[in-house]
Write a protein that holds these residues in place. Structure first.
Motif, PDB file in Angstrom:
ATOM      1  N   ARG A   1      92.448   7.126  13.031  1.00 14.20           N
ATOM      2  CA  ARG A   1      92.743   7.973  11.869  1.00 14.20           C
ATOM      3  C   ARG A   1      93.268   9.334  12.324  1.00 14.20           C
ATOM      4  O   ARG A   1      94.246   9.849  11.776  1.00 14.20           O
ATOM      5  N   ILE A   2      92.645   9.903  13.348  1.00  9.94           N
ATOM      6  CA  ILE A   2      93.079  11.213  13.857  1.00  9.94           C
ATOM      7  C   ILE A   2      94.498  11.142  14.411  1.00  9.94           C
ATOM      8  O   ILE A   2      95.317  12.045  14.201  1.00  9.94           O
ATOM      9  N   THR A   3      94.810  10.048  15.104  1.00  6.71           N
ATOM     10  CA  THR A   3      96.126   9.935  15.750  1.00  6.71           C
ATOM     11  C   THR A   3      97.237   9.588  14.771  1.00  6.71           C
ATOM     12  O   THR A   3      98.402   9.564  15.170  1.00  6.71           O
ATOM     13  N   GLN A   4      96.912   9.309  13.509  1.00  6.44           N
ATOM     14  CA  GLN A   4      97.957   9.021  12.531  1.00  6.44           C
ATOM     15  C   GLN A   4      98.646  10.285  12.043  1.00  6.44           C
ATOM     16  O   GLN A   4      99.709  10.220  11.420  1.00  6.44           O
ATOM     17  N   SER A   5      98.054  11.441  12.302  1.00  7.37           N
ATOM     18  CA  SER A   5      98.645  12.696  11.847  1.00  7.37           C
ATOM     19  C   SER A   5      99.877  13.048  12.666  1.00  7.37           C
ATOM     20  O   SER A   5      99.921  12.824  13.877  1.00  7.37           O
ATOM     21  N   ASP A   6     100.878  13.618  12.001  1.00 10.35           N
ATOM     22  CA  ASP A   6     102.088  14.038  12.704  1.00 10.35           C
ATOM     23  C   ASP A   6     101.855  15.290  13.542  1.00 10.35           C
ATOM     24  O   ASP A   6     102.616  15.582  14.462  1.00 10.35           O
ATOM     25  N   GLN A   7     100.807  16.026  13.207  1.00  9.95           N
ATOM     26  CA  GLN A   7     100.467  17.238  13.956  1.00  9.95           C
ATOM     27  C   GLN A   7      99.073  17.080  14.555  1.00  9.95           C
ATOM     28  O   GLN A   7      98.156  16.620  13.883  1.00  9.95           O
ATOM     29  N   PRO A   8      98.883  17.467  15.819  1.00  4.68           N
ATOM     30  CA  PRO A   8      97.572  17.275  16.458  1.00  4.68           C
ATOM     31  C   PRO A   8      96.520  18.230  15.909  1.00  4.68           C
ATOM     32  O   PRO A   8      96.816  19.366  15.533  1.00  4.68           O
ATOM     33  N   ASP A   9      95.289  17.735  15.863  1.00  3.48           N
ATOM     34  CA  ASP A   9      94.119  18.552  15.529  1.00  3.48           C
ATOM     35  C   ASP A   9      93.254  18.594  16.791  1.00  3.48           C
ATOM     36  O   ASP A   9      92.415  17.720  17.011  1.00  3.48           O
ATOM     37  N   PRO A  10      93.462  19.601  17.642  1.00  6.80           N
ATOM     38  CA  PRO A  10      92.762  19.620  18.940  1.00  6.80           C
ATOM     39  C   PRO A  10      91.251  19.569  18.818  1.00  6.80           C
ATOM     40  O   PRO A  10      90.582  18.936  19.646  1.00  6.80           O
ATOM     41  N   ASP A  11      90.684  20.224  17.796  1.00  9.40           N
ATOM     42  CA  ASP A  11      89.231  20.237  17.658  1.00  9.40           C
ATOM     43  C   ASP A  11      88.691  18.844  17.345  1.00  9.40           C
ATOM     44  O   ASP A  11      87.752  18.365  17.989  1.00  9.40           O
ATOM     45  N   ALA A  12      89.281  18.179  16.336  1.00 12.71           N
ATOM     46  CA  ALA A  12      88.825  16.839  15.966  1.00 12.71           C
ATOM     47  C   ALA A  12      89.081  15.851  17.091  1.00 12.71           C
ATOM     48  O   ALA A  12      88.259  14.979  17.386  1.00 12.71           O
ATOM     49  N   LEU A  13      90.219  15.999  17.749  1.00  8.58           N
ATOM     50  CA  LEU A  13      90.569  15.105  18.845  1.00  8.58           C
ATOM     51  C   LEU A  13      89.623  15.311  20.023  1.00  8.58           C
ATOM     52  O   LEU A  13      89.134  14.350  20.631  1.00  8.58           O
ATOM     53  N   GLY A  14      89.355  16.563  20.330  1.00  2.51           N
ATOM     54  CA  GLY A  14      88.454  16.853  21.434  1.00  2.51           C
ATOM     55  C   GLY A  14      87.064  16.311  21.205  1.00  2.51           C
ATOM     56  O   GLY A  14      86.441  15.747  22.114  1.00  2.51           O
ATOM     57  N   GLU A  15      86.563  16.437  19.968  1.00  9.11           N
ATOM     58  CA  GLU A  15      85.231  15.914  19.650  1.00  9.11           C
ATOM     59  C   GLU A  15      85.188  14.401  19.798  1.00  9.11           C
ATOM     60  O   GLU A  15      84.228  13.836  20.348  1.00  9.11           O
ATOM     61  N   ALA A  16      86.245  13.713  19.312  1.00  9.14           N
ATOM     62  CA  ALA A  16      86.286  12.252  19.379  1.00  9.14           C
ATOM     63  C   ALA A  16      86.363  11.754  20.814  1.00  9.14           C
ATOM     64  O   ALA A  16      85.733  10.758  21.179  1.00  9.14           O
ATOM     65  N   ILE A  17      87.101  12.457  21.648  1.00  5.09           N
ATOM     66  CA  ILE A  17      87.300  12.012  23.032  1.00  5.09           C
ATOM     67  C   ILE A  17      86.105  12.371  23.904  1.00  5.09           C
ATOM     68  O   ILE A  17      85.620  11.556  24.685  1.00  5.09           O
ATOM     69  N   ARG A  18      85.600  13.589  23.775  1.00  7.62           N
ATOM     70  CA  ARG A  18      84.496  14.021  24.642  1.00  7.62           C
ATOM     71  C   ARG A  18      83.205  13.265  24.358  1.00  7.62           C
ATOM     72  O   ARG A  18      82.328  13.189  25.228  1.00  7.62           O
ATOM     73  N   SER A  19      83.064  12.728  23.151  1.00  7.68           N
ATOM     74  CA  SER A  19      81.852  11.967  22.823  1.00  7.68           C
ATOM     75  C   SER A  19      81.855  10.586  23.461  1.00  7.68           C
ATOM     76  O   SER A  19      80.870   9.866  23.391  1.00  7.68           O
ATOM     77  N   ASP A  20      82.961  10.221  24.091  1.00  8.95           N
ATOM     78  CA  ASP A  20      83.095   8.910  24.718  1.00  8.95           C
ATOM     79  C   ASP A  20      83.416   9.122  26.194  1.00  8.95           C
ATOM     80  O   ASP A  20      84.541   9.486  26.548  1.00  8.95           O
TER      81      ASP A  20
END
Length: 415
Positions: free
Chosen positions: A218-237
C-alpha cells in the motif's frame, strides 16, 4: 513472413509446473513454438522444436539447480535417434514419448540406452494401446489427460500402470475439485491450471507477515515517497532491512552503508526503482510454499512481461506502470486464498487495473488473457489476442523471454 524471417523471430517458450500430491514442486514441462506465424510444415516440427528447447532449458529454471526438480520435454522419434536427449542431464530429465510413436527395434534400443544412462521415460497421452506395450514396460511415468477421458476410462488406464509400477501424472487438472478427484483416483503427479485458481477459505484471517507485506504494498503504491511510513515498515522487519541494505551496498550501486537510511535509499535508488524493488520483495515473501513460490515467479514474469511489452509499444509511463502492477498483483487472491475484493480494498490502484483484477473487464483484461494463453502454451488463442491488442509476435516473444530471465535472476539473487 518468409522462411528466413520466421527462423529469425524469437521463439515462444512456456514452462508448466508439475506438482506432487502435497503441492511440492516436482519439476517443469518445457513447451515451445518457433513463432506464431510459423508454417506448419517447416516450423511446427516436434524435433526442431525440441532441439531449441534443449538448447535453452536451463535458462528457465529458477531456484533449485541441485537436480531435485525435473525437466519434462517432449521428444520426437528423430531427436531420440539423433541422441538429442543427451544434451540434458541424466537423472533430472524426463523424456516424454507420445504413445502413438513409430515404435520399432531401433527406437526401443535407444530408449533402453537412455534409461540405462539414468534418464526417465514418460508415455505421453497414455491410452494403454496394445501396440505400445513395450514402451510401457520401459516407462517410469505415464501422462493421462483428465479432460480427454471419463472417470471410468481413467480408472481402467491406471490399472496397468499399477501393475508395471509406473508413476501416473494427471494432466489438465483445471480446478481444486479435479485435483481432489485425481488424488482420490491414485495419481501421484499433477499438472494444470488448478494451482493458479483461488481457493477461498471462508473466514480466513491474513497472517501477520501477510498483513505487513500488504501494508508495504500500500505504501509503495504512492507516486510520492513517505519516508516516515516507509522507514517504519522496513525497520520493523529485520530480514527486509538487511536485504535492502545489502541491495544498496551491491556493486551495482557502489555504496558503502553500514546503517539503513530510508531518505538516503530514496536518493540513491530513486523512488521509482526503490518501490519497484520493495513491491517485488513484498510479493515473493507472502508465502514459502512451493505452490506460492511458483505463483510469485509467475507474477514477477507477468509484471515484467507487461512492462517490457508496453515499453516496446511506446505506451506512456503511467500505462506501463499500471501494466506492471496488473501483472504483479494478478495472482494475489490465489496466493493469499482470500477474495481479490478484500485484498484490493486497502490498495490504492488505478481504476483500470482494479477493473481487470476484480471483474476481468476493461482494456487491461485482455492483457491478462494474453499472459494465461502464453503460460498454458495455447498458441492459437495467443495469436488471436495479439491481433486484438495490436502487438507484434516478435515483441511479445522477446518480452516474455526477458521477463523470465528477470524472474529467474530475482528468485536466485534479488530476494
Amino acid at each position: 513472413m518468409n522462411a528466413f524471417q520466421a527462423l529469425a523471430a524469437p521463439p515462444l517458450f512456456a514452462r508448466q509446473p508439475v506438482f506432487t500430491a502435497d503441492l511440492g514442486l516436482y519439476g517443469h514441462e518445457l513447451l515451445y513454438r518457433q513463432a506464431l506465424a510459423s508454417t506448419q510444415a517447416v516450423f511446427a516440427d516436434l524435433d526442431a522444436a525440441t532441439l531449441t528447447v534443449v538448447a535453452g532449458a536451463f535458462q528457465w529454471q529458477p531456484g533449485d539447480l541441485s537436480g531435485a526438480q525435473k525437466i519434462l520435454v517432449n521428444f520426437g522419434r528423430r531427436t531420440i535417434l539423433d541422441k538429442a536427449p543427451y544434451a540434458l542431464p541424466a537423472g533430472r530429465t524426463v523424456i516424454q514419448v507420445d504413445e502413438n510413436v513409430l515404435l520399432d527395434d531401433t527406437l526401443l534400443s535407444d530408449l533402453k540406452a537412455l534409461k540405462t544412462d539414468g534418464y526417465l521415460i514418460a508415455v505421453n497421452a497414455f491410452k494403454a494401446r496394445p501396440d505400445a506395450a513395450e514402451l510401457l514396460e520401459l516407462a517410469d511415468m505415464a501422462i493421462i489427460d483428465l479432460l480427454d477421458n471419463s472417470t471410468g476410462e481413467i480408472e481402467a488406464l491406471l490399472k496397468p500402470l499399477a501393475v508395471h509400477k509406473v508413476l501416473p501424472l494427471a494432466k489438465k487438472v483445471e480446478d481444486a475439485q479435479a485435483f481432489a478427484l485425481a488424488k482420490k483416483l491414485g495419481f501421484k503427479l499433477f499438472q494444470g491450471y488448478f494451482f493458479k485458481r483461488p481457493e477461498i477459505v471462508a473466514g480466513r484471517r491474513l497472517a501477520s507477515n501477510e498483513t505487513a507485506r500488504l501494508r508495504l504494498l500500500r505504501i509503495t503504491q504512492s507516486d510520492q515517497p513517505d519516508p516516515d511510513a516507509l522507514g517504519e515498515a522496513i525497520r520493523s522487519d529485520v530480514s527486509l532491512s538487511y536485504r535492502l541494505l545489502s541491495y544498496l551496498n551491491s556493486p551495482l550501486h557502489g555504496q558503502s552503508m553500514t546503517t539503513l537510511s530510508i531518505p538516503r535509499a530514496i536518493m540513491v535508488l530513486g523512488w521509482t526503482q526503490l518501490r519497484h524493488w520493495l513491491r517485488v520483495i513484498a510479493l515473493t515473501d507472502l508465502s514459502p510454499s512451493a505452490r506460492s513460490e511458483e505463483l510469485s515467479f509467475l507474477s514477477l514474469t507477468r509484471a515484467r512481461f507487461f512492462e517490457l511489452t508496453a515499453q516496446g509499444l511506446g505506451l506512456s509511463a503511467a500505462e506501463t506502470e499500471n501494466l506492471f502492477t496488473l501483472g504483479l498483483f494478478s495472482l494475489l487472491d490465489t496466493m493469499l486464498q482470500s477474495p481479490m475484493e478484500e485484498i484490493l480494498s486497502n490498495l490504492p490502484l488505478d481504476d483500470a487495473v482494479s477493473a481487470a483484477l476484480l471483474k476481468r473487464s476493461g482494456g487491461y483484461a485482455r492483457w491478462l488473457d494474453m499472459a494465461v494463453s502464453f503460460e498454458q502454451g495455447e498458441w492459437p488463442e495467443l495469436e488471436r489476442i495479439l491481433k486484438d491488442l495490436g502487438i507484434p509476435d516478435e515483441l511479445v516473444a522477446a518480452s516474455y523471454a526477458m521477463a523470465m530471465e528477470f524472474a529467474v535472476s530475482f528468485k536466485r539473487v534479488g530476494a
